[in-house]
Design a protein around this motif. Structure first.
Motif, PDB file in Angstrom:
ATOM      1  N   SER A 106      -5.118   9.801   4.512  1.00  0.00           N
ATOM      2  CA  SER A 106      -6.214  10.094   5.433  1.00  0.00           C
ATOM      3  C   SER A 106      -5.733   9.707   6.825  1.00  0.00           C
ATOM      4  CB  SER A 106      -7.487   9.328   5.055  1.00  0.00           C
ATOM      5  OG  SER A 106      -7.282   7.948   5.162  1.00  0.00           O
ATOM      6  N   VAL A 107      -6.200  10.449   7.831  1.00  0.00           N
ATOM      7  CA  VAL A 107      -5.772  10.214   9.202  1.00  0.00           C
ATOM      8  C   VAL A 107      -7.001  10.124  10.091  1.00  0.00           C
ATOM      9  CG1 VAL A 107      -4.429  11.107  11.158  1.00  0.00           C
ATOM     10  CG2 VAL A 107      -3.621  11.493   8.812  1.00  0.00           C
ATOM     11  N   VAL A 108      -7.043   9.092  10.909  1.00  0.00           N
ATOM     12  CA  VAL A 108      -8.107   8.963  11.901  1.00  0.00           C
ATOM     13  C   VAL A 108      -7.463   8.860  13.275  1.00  0.00           C
ATOM     14  CG1 VAL A 108      -9.798   7.906  10.358  1.00  0.00           C
ATOM     15  CG2 VAL A 108      -8.250   6.454  11.653  1.00  0.00           C
ATOM     16  N   GLU A 109      -8.192   9.292  14.287  1.00  0.00           N
ATOM     17  CA  GLU A 109      -7.710   9.240  15.656  1.00  0.00           C
ATOM     18  C   GLU A 109      -8.752   8.517  16.495  1.00  0.00           C
ATOM     19  OE1 GLU A 109      -6.528  12.313  19.278  1.00  0.00           O
ATOM     20  OE2 GLU A 109      -6.488  13.023  17.217  1.00  0.00           O
ATOM     21  N   GLY A 110      -8.289   7.675  17.380  1.00  0.00           N
ATOM     22  CA  GLY A 110      -9.219   6.965  18.244  1.00  0.00           C
ATOM     23  C   GLY A 110      -8.504   6.051  19.210  1.00  0.00           C
ATOM     24  N   ARG A 111      -9.269   5.207  19.848  1.00  0.00           N
ATOM     25  CA  ARG A 111      -8.718   4.268  20.824  1.00  0.00           C
ATOM     26  C   ARG A 111      -8.642   2.876  20.199  1.00  0.00           C
ATOM     27  NH1 ARG A 111      -8.595   6.892  25.520  1.00  0.00           N
ATOM     28  NH2 ARG A 111     -10.033   8.597  25.835  1.00  0.00           N
ATOM     29  N   GLN A 112      -7.522   2.227  20.440  1.00  0.00           N
ATOM     30  CA  GLN A 112      -7.303   0.853  19.997  1.00  0.00           C
ATOM     31  C   GLN A 112      -7.564   0.665  18.500  1.00  0.00           C
ATOM     32  OE1 GLN A 112      -9.598  -1.609  22.636  1.00  0.00           O
ATOM     33  NE2 GLN A 112      -8.325  -1.115  24.387  1.00  0.00           N
ATOM     34  N   ILE A 113      -7.073   1.602  17.694  1.00  0.00           N
ATOM     35  CA  ILE A 113      -7.232   1.498  16.245  1.00  0.00           C
ATOM     36  C   ILE A 113      -6.267   0.451  15.717  1.00  0.00           C
ATOM     37  CG2 ILE A 113      -6.963   2.713  14.052  1.00  0.00           C
ATOM     38  CD1 ILE A 113      -7.741   5.268  15.484  1.00  0.00           C
ATOM     39  N   ARG A 114      -6.771  -0.423  14.893  1.00  0.00           N
ATOM     40  CA  ARG A 114      -5.966  -1.490  14.294  1.00  0.00           C
ATOM     41  C   ARG A 114      -6.340  -1.597  12.815  1.00  0.00           C
ATOM     42  NH1 ARG A 114      -3.419  -2.314  18.491  1.00  0.00           N
ATOM     43  NH2 ARG A 114      -4.137  -3.321  20.363  1.00  0.00           N
ATOM     44  N   ASN A 115      -5.434  -2.196  12.055  1.00  0.00           N
ATOM     45  CA  ASN A 115      -5.784  -2.519  10.678  1.00  0.00           C
ATOM     46  C   ASN A 115      -5.769  -4.031  10.526  1.00  0.00           C
ATOM     47  OD1 ASN A 115      -3.043  -3.268  10.274  1.00  0.00           O
ATOM     48  ND2 ASN A 115      -2.529  -1.183   9.723  1.00  0.00           N
ATOM     49  N   ARG A 116      -6.647  -4.527   9.720  1.00  0.00           N
ATOM     50  CA  ARG A 116      -6.737  -5.959   9.514  1.00  0.00           C
ATOM     51  C   ARG A 116      -6.706  -6.237   8.015  1.00  0.00           C
ATOM     52  NH1 ARG A 116      -8.311  -5.971  14.483  1.00  0.00           N
ATOM     53  NH2 ARG A 116      -9.946  -6.766  15.649  1.00  0.00           N
ATOM     54  N   MET A 152      14.471  13.091  13.528  1.00  0.00           N
ATOM     55  CA  MET A 152      14.388  12.163  14.658  1.00  0.00           C
ATOM     56  C   MET A 152      14.805  10.792  14.153  1.00  0.00           C
ATOM     57  SD  MET A 152      10.685  13.127  16.334  1.00  0.00           S
ATOM     58  CE  MET A 152      10.878  12.396  17.946  1.00  0.00           C
ATOM     59  N   PRO A 153      15.594  10.063  14.953  1.00  0.00           N
ATOM     60  CA  PRO A 153      15.960   8.718  14.520  1.00  0.00           C
ATOM     61  C   PRO A 153      14.802   7.743  14.739  1.00  0.00           C
ATOM     62  CG  PRO A 153      16.861   9.157  16.688  1.00  0.00           C
ATOM     63  CD  PRO A 153      16.197  10.428  16.229  1.00  0.00           C
ATOM     64  N   ILE A 154      14.732   6.755  13.877  1.00  0.00           N
ATOM     65  CA  ILE A 154      13.844   5.620  14.150  1.00  0.00           C
ATOM     66  C   ILE A 154      14.705   4.378  14.130  1.00  0.00           C
ATOM     67  CG2 ILE A 154      11.791   6.707  13.173  1.00  0.00           C
ATOM     68  CD1 ILE A 154      12.005   4.642  10.889  1.00  0.00           C
ATOM     69  N   GLU A 155      14.304   3.417  14.911  1.00  0.00           N
ATOM     70  CA  GLU A 155      15.027   2.155  14.970  1.00  0.00           C
ATOM     71  C   GLU A 155      14.080   1.077  15.455  1.00  0.00           C
ATOM     72  OE1 GLU A 155      16.969   3.194  19.315  1.00  0.00           O
ATOM     73  OE2 GLU A 155      18.135   3.516  17.514  1.00  0.00           O
ATOM     74  N   LYS A 156      14.535  -0.150  15.315  1.00  0.00           N
ATOM     75  CA  LYS A 156      13.746  -1.255  15.855  1.00  0.00           C
ATOM     76  C   LYS A 156      13.651  -1.034  17.355  1.00  0.00           C
ATOM     77  CE  LYS A 156      13.600  -3.203  11.851  1.00  0.00           C
ATOM     78  NZ  LYS A 156      13.679  -4.440  11.168  1.00  0.00           N
ATOM     79  N   PRO A 157      12.477  -1.206  17.953  1.00  0.00           N
ATOM     80  CA  PRO A 157      12.310  -0.803  19.355  1.00  0.00           C
ATOM     81  C   PRO A 157      13.142  -1.628  20.323  1.00  0.00           C
ATOM     82  CG  PRO A 157      10.358  -1.954  18.596  1.00  0.00           C
ATOM     83  CD  PRO A 157      11.271  -1.790  17.408  1.00  0.00           C
ATOM     84  N   GLY A 158      13.656  -0.917  21.304  1.00  0.00           N
ATOM     85  CA  GLY A 158      14.373  -1.563  22.395  1.00  0.00           C
ATOM     86  C   GLY A 158      13.558  -1.433  23.659  1.00  0.00           C
ATOM     87  N   GLU A 159      14.166  -1.677  24.742  1.00  0.00           N
ATOM     88  CA  GLU A 159      13.478  -1.605  26.026  1.00  0.00           C
ATOM     89  C   GLU A 159      13.007  -0.193  26.357  1.00  0.00           C
ATOM     90  OE1 GLU A 159      12.660  -4.250  27.941  1.00  0.00           O
ATOM     91  OE2 GLU A 159      13.436  -5.411  26.271  1.00  0.00           O
ATOM     92  N   ALA A 160      13.686   0.831  25.816  1.00  0.00           N
ATOM     93  CA  ALA A 160      13.365   2.211  26.181  1.00  0.00           C
ATOM     94  C   ALA A 160      12.068   2.711  25.548  1.00  0.00           C
ATOM     95  CB  ALA A 160      14.509   3.134  25.775  1.00  0.00           C
ATOM     96  N   ALA A 161      11.645   2.117  24.454  1.00  0.00           N
ATOM     97  CA  ALA A 161      10.452   2.608  23.766  1.00  0.00           C
ATOM     98  C   ALA A 161       9.202   2.274  24.569  1.00  0.00           C
ATOM     99  CB  ALA A 161      10.347   1.991  22.375  1.00  0.00           C
ATOM    100  N   ARG A 162       8.351   3.290  24.747  1.00  0.00           N
ATOM    101  CA  ARG A 162       7.081   3.069  25.441  1.00  0.00           C
ATOM    102  C   ARG A 162       6.095   2.419  24.484  1.00  0.00           C
ATOM    103  NH1 ARG A 162       6.963   8.992  27.121  1.00  0.00           N
ATOM    104  NH2 ARG A 162       5.392   9.012  25.509  1.00  0.00           N
ATOM    105  N   ASP A 163       5.056   1.859  25.048  1.00  0.00           N
ATOM    106  CA  ASP A 163       3.993   1.295  24.235  1.00  0.00           C
ATOM    107  C   ASP A 163       3.184   2.429  23.625  1.00  0.00           C
ATOM    108  OD1 ASP A 163       2.525  -0.697  23.094  1.00  0.00           O
ATOM    109  OD2 ASP A 163       1.401  -1.215  24.887  1.00  0.00           O
ATOM    110  N   LEU A 164       2.326   2.102  22.677  1.00  0.00           N
ATOM    111  CA  LEU A 164       1.453   3.107  22.073  1.00  0.00           C
ATOM    112  C   LEU A 164       0.539   3.696  23.136  1.00  0.00           C
ATOM    113  CD1 LEU A 164       0.363   1.354  18.760  1.00  0.00           C
ATOM    114  CD2 LEU A 164       1.949   3.253  18.998  1.00  0.00           C
ATOM    115  N   ASP A 165       0.229   4.987  22.998  1.00  0.00           N
ATOM    116  CA  ASP A 165      -0.704   5.643  23.907  1.00  0.00           C
ATOM    117  C   ASP A 165      -2.081   5.010  23.765  1.00  0.00           C
ATOM    118  OD1 ASP A 165       1.389   7.405  24.320  1.00  0.00           O
ATOM    119  OD2 ASP A 165       0.527   9.007  23.120  1.00  0.00           O
ATOM    120  N   ASP A 166      -2.946   5.317  24.710  1.00  0.00           N
ATOM    121  CA  ASP A 166      -4.323   4.855  24.630  1.00  0.00           C
ATOM    122  C   ASP A 166      -4.997   5.420  23.378  1.00  0.00           C
ATOM    123  OD1 ASP A 166      -6.641   3.552  25.512  1.00  0.00           O
ATOM    124  OD2 ASP A 166      -7.356   5.371  26.499  1.00  0.00           O
ATOM    125  N   VAL A 167      -4.720   6.694  23.076  1.00  0.00           N
ATOM    126  CA  VAL A 167      -5.263   7.329  21.874  1.00  0.00           C
ATOM    127  C   VAL A 167      -4.199   7.265  20.787  1.00  0.00           C
ATOM    128  CG1 VAL A 167      -6.116   9.471  20.867  1.00  0.00           C
ATOM    129  CG2 VAL A 167      -6.755   8.856  23.202  1.00  0.00           C
TER     130      VAL A 167
END
Length: 159
Positions: free
Chosen positions: A118-128, A25-40
């Motif tokens: 390690s992988v975690v799943e949740g809502r509004q996960i951020r790193n600081r 799958m290609p990755i690129e700097k996001p353009g208008e077509a990219a959706r925002d992150l899901d809620d989860v």
């Protein structure tokens, strides 16, 4: 030493290489077509220590993570994927990206040990970033429709 490494480019180039060769799958700097992150969202983390210490994060929405897992496993659909399949795939992608980062910077930062993911799943996960940590973040779109964030939190270590 650390200030001479263009970390944003290194992270992006490493991710692009992994996605092209292992996820198809290609990755690129996001353009208008990219959706925002899901809620989860899923957050895959790899820590590292040595001459540099900190962590690498790959954060993406659940639907994007499932699309990555399906492509990585050469599946036509995400329907047969378990939660473990998706988490394992995202963790492995983070592991491969960090391995590529390590290879790309080893001439300037030779001593770098990396952890297992390690992988975690949740809502509004951020790193600081913690105290005295620098942060480089790269937003990308995956396959032209899913958004992800790649980030590197780091500081010089004791080697």
């Amino acid at each position: 030493m650390v200030t001479t490494v263009p970390f944003a480019n290194v992270v992006y180039d490493s991710a692009r290489e992994v996605f092209e060769s292992m996820v198809f799958m290609p990755i690129e700097k996001p353009g208008e077509a990219a959706r925002d992150l899901d809620d989860v969202t899923l957050l895959a983390t790899i820590t590292f220590r040595g001459h540099l210490e900190g962590c690498f994060h790959l954060r993406c929405g659940r639907s994007g993570a499932a699309a990555v897992a399906a492509n990585m496993l050469c599946m036509d659909s995400t329907e047969a994927l378990s939660d473990d399949d998706v988490s394992d795939a995202i963790g492995e992608i983070a592991n491969m990206i960090m391995g590529s980062v390590k290879t790309r910077i080893q001439d300037k930062i030779p001593n770098l040990e990396i952890s297992i993911p390690s992988v975690v799943e949740g809502r509004q996960i951020r790193n600081r970033p913690g105290e005295s940590m620098a942060r480089v973040a790269v937003d990308v779109s995956i396959g032209h429709e899913h958004r992800a964030e790649l980030s590197l939190l780091y500081r010089e270590g004791n080697g």
